[in-house]
Design a protein around this motif. Sequence first.
Motif, PDB file in Angstrom:
ATOM      1  N   PHE B 290      26.157 -28.930  28.511  1.00 32.65           N
ATOM      2  CA  PHE B 290      25.854 -27.586  27.994  1.00 32.65           C
ATOM      3  C   PHE B 290      26.677 -26.537  28.738  1.00 32.65           C
ATOM      4  N   LEU B 291      26.733 -26.677  30.046  1.00 29.23           N
ATOM      5  CA  LEU B 291      27.495 -25.708  30.840  1.00 29.23           C
ATOM      6  C   LEU B 291      28.970 -25.735  30.438  1.00 29.23           C
ATOM      7  N   ARG B 292      29.505 -26.941  30.263  1.00 27.26           N
ATOM      8  CA  ARG B 292      30.939 -27.055  29.963  1.00 27.26           C
ATOM      9  C   ARG B 292      31.298 -26.435  28.619  1.00 27.26           C
ATOM     10  N   ARG B 293      30.309 -26.426  27.699  1.00 31.17           N
ATOM     11  CA  ARG B 293      30.598 -25.898  26.367  1.00 31.17           C
ATOM     12  C   ARG B 293      30.465 -24.373  26.279  1.00 31.17           C
ATOM     13  N   HIS B 294      30.077 -23.738  27.391  1.00 28.89           N
ATOM     14  CA  HIS B 294      29.902 -22.282  27.337  1.00 28.89           C
ATOM     15  C   HIS B 294      30.650 -21.585  28.463  1.00 28.89           C
ATOM     16  N   GLU B 295      31.065 -20.350  28.168  1.00 31.36           N
ATOM     17  CA  GLU B 295      31.770 -19.572  29.197  1.00 31.36           C
ATOM     18  C   GLU B 295      30.798 -19.011  30.213  1.00 31.36           C
ATOM     19  N   ASP B 321      33.300 -24.581  36.077  1.00 32.95           N
ATOM     20  CA  ASP B 321      33.507 -23.174  36.437  1.00 32.95           C
ATOM     21  C   ASP B 321      32.819 -22.188  35.500  1.00 32.95           C
ATOM     22  N   THR B 322      31.854 -22.677  34.717  1.00 33.56           N
ATOM     23  CA  THR B 322      31.066 -21.768  33.868  1.00 33.56           C
ATOM     24  C   THR B 322      30.341 -20.756  34.749  1.00 33.56           C
ATOM     25  N   LYS B 323      30.338 -19.519  34.290  1.00 38.74           N
ATOM     26  CA  LYS B 323      29.655 -18.479  35.066  1.00 38.74           C
ATOM     27  C   LYS B 323      28.152 -18.577  34.824  1.00 38.74           C
ATOM     28  N   ILE B 324      27.397 -18.707  35.909  1.00 35.68           N
ATOM     29  CA  ILE B 324      25.944 -18.821  35.766  1.00 35.68           C
ATOM     30  C   ILE B 324      25.276 -17.557  36.297  1.00 35.68           C
ATOM     31  N   LEU B 325      24.467 -16.953  35.460  1.00 37.50           N
ATOM     32  CA  LEU B 325      23.842 -15.683  35.823  1.00 37.50           C
ATOM     33  C   LEU B 325      22.327 -15.809  35.762  1.00 37.50           C
TER      34      LEU B 325
END
Lengths: 206, 630
Positions: B290-295, B321-325
């Motif tokens: 999921f992380l890899r598929r999103h910026e 390197d997905t930005k996690i907020l």
Amino acid sequence: MMINEYNVLISGVGGQGGLTLSRIIGFAAVRDGYKLRIGETLGMSQRGGSVISYVRFGKSVYSPIIPSNGADLLIGLEPMEALRAIKYINEETVVIINERKIPPVVVNLGKREYPDINEIIDLFRNVTNKVYVHDFSTEAEKLGSIRVTNVISLGTAYHLAKIPLSEESIIDSIRSIVPEKYIDMNLLAYKKGKEIGEKIISSSQQ
Amino acid sequence: MDLREILLGKPGEKYAMMGNEAIARGAIESGVKLATGYPGTPTSEVIDSLALVARDMGMNVEWSVNEKVAFEIALGAAFAGIRALVTMKAPGINVALDPIMSAAYSGTVGGLVILVGDDPHPHTTQTEQDSRWLSQMTYLPVVEPSDPQEAKDFLKMAYELSEQFSLPVIFRTTTRINHTTADVELGEIIEINRDPYFRRDPLRYVRASMTGNRQRHMWLIETVGELRDHVERPPFYSLISRKNSKYGIITSGVSYVYLTELIEKHQLDSLSILKLNVTNPLPRRTITDFLRRHEKVLIVEELDPYLETKIKKMTYEENIDTKILGKEEGFLPRVDEFNLDVVGRALERFLGISILKQPNNKLRTIIEKANSINPPRTPPMCPGCPHIGSYMALKTAIRKLKLSTDEIAIFGDIGCYALSFQPPWQMIWTEHAMGSSIGMAIGLDYSGSSQIAVATIGDSTFFHMGIQPLIDAVQHKRNILVLILDNGTIAMTGHQPHPGSGITVTGKKTVKVDLEYIVRAIGVNYVRVVDPYDLQEATEAVVKALKMDGVRVIILRRLCAIVARRMGLQGLPYYVIPDKCVGCKLCIIRTGCPALIWIEENKKVKIDEPYCFGCGLCAEVCPKDAIVRR
């Protein structure tokens, strides 16, 4: 017609029957085929503290809490407690306020003043022109018990706000939630509330 | 239709049910044969509901003496192979944690679910504890529903996981799930007929074996590893994946309902959502995909950054390197519960859009004005509450000794009587955990302070965790005064029975465990039992005890006024003779009774007679004898 969302906020003092009222409306909504969310904070419900319950029904309700300015109907069972919920109203909200004051301990102790009732009403009227104030507690006492204050105000609210639920469901809901020996008195109270609503409308049309 | 009939309804039927009632139905559907717990908001109604159907379902249901005991009882039954449920509020799982740690090593045989209700806001709890962290220490699986329907359905899932992996499962809810009423569709009731039998296996169950402990620790790690693979598919998570979506959200629990409503209402069709229904262990492959598929991914969860911390760690380990907020970036608060406004604002910032209606200045001014003129309404003690009499006696006694309540340290405990920290009583100095008052009083005595140490503790709290510190005080000959406020019930959470009530939750008459005998058996030599409505006797007893050394216990015994009223035991109301009332307000100031109303117009007190319980405490303090019984 299925509506998307209808939001009722009931505020009052623990022991006034606000939670029962939210259940009556909520059960009726399920009977009418709506999705339902009632948000309430229990624990202090019998203790004379502030009690707010949110009743939401419609096709697309998920949150148990009404958003700010999101109430279609506010039933304030006590003036101060109605005022506490003012952030939930908007210019279209129907506001029903029971006039009978229940002063909190800080007021009885003389540490704070109970807000002026006219000032409370004016604050509401500055937002919406659908503000109706009535002494439902006295009406309840006349019917034989102050405990039906909640259901009288529901009768009035149903009439004035046109709550999008069938009356049949509301009556059925009262029958299934109220303890058996009080059903008749509550049905009478509901009818009384409706009459009050009718009178308010006819007097405002004159 | 009453609650019992609803709980026993047929599959496919739909009812308005409170989350806790839905959980009770979930237990029925799962074939649970034993339910235990200790009352605590927001979970109390689960056991209260199950008690209604205990006979119909052949289920044993009890309010246990505390959460540790409740858990151990459920564990023993689960070792014999039946399905058991144990319920508690968040602080309760801390009390039960010792045996839970050991049970994680032993594993279970029959399904065992620990329901823990966290309380973001908090509405009625000491702390905003995020109990999900306990999974990191215990390794136990955590299941998180988002609404009453899921609360019912996921409980079945929790029992299946528990039996498949032989592990107790933590079922974590929050107040807005437990106490939300929603339309709930009933499901099938599973018939489970097992011959309960506990099979001996010392290496597994005896924690005295250090070899066994290492083996079981290894077993636990391996089992959780298998479970991690197992939860990499629905229904352990649900994924709403949108084509070409750059932005994603990972969430769990009640936060999901706020997101769903906002997304539907504002047609935020470009957002993908990964909702985790099992939050320990986390489905690592699913999350990293999921992380890899999103910026950019926003983590939406109430209280602590639990998912956030674990998911950020994954990005480091998997080189994503997905930005996690989330909370650490200030998108969402750690404190208080969420709502549509809080989650809406986070979405606005995350997506760079505007969706919430901005309140206009006029409305904002009106709200500010309303807040400024509106006094708070803190919950008072009820008319006729025996605790009012108890604290009046304590205050009067302290004054008689020419001391003040600012000098004598009054340690409080958990229960309605904790409300005495407020005006006009302003009595207790502390309230921490069940039974803490006595231990802390002992500590003050040891400290060398010249202050008199007083502990005030309720009857149920005393049974729960107050007996042990009293034993400690006697053994070490400390100087403390303990007031046990015995109102015969667990009042604050809805009047559940306790060992001194003489009744069980299913209404069976039973032995009344006598507090006085316990206290005497421990070896306390000054023990008095007084009636808190008899202000004179109660005060005299407290004065005497304050002057003594050693461990002194006064039991102030009188049934909770709400329970008494329900039994028709209230006295005739009192009223004020206006000509005699001088408006000194002493009755209001001393009792804080909410049935006493100050009438500003004539500067006199009036009694709200239907609300009056007839305890007479106000009449006892009126200097003009203006208050008399009807």
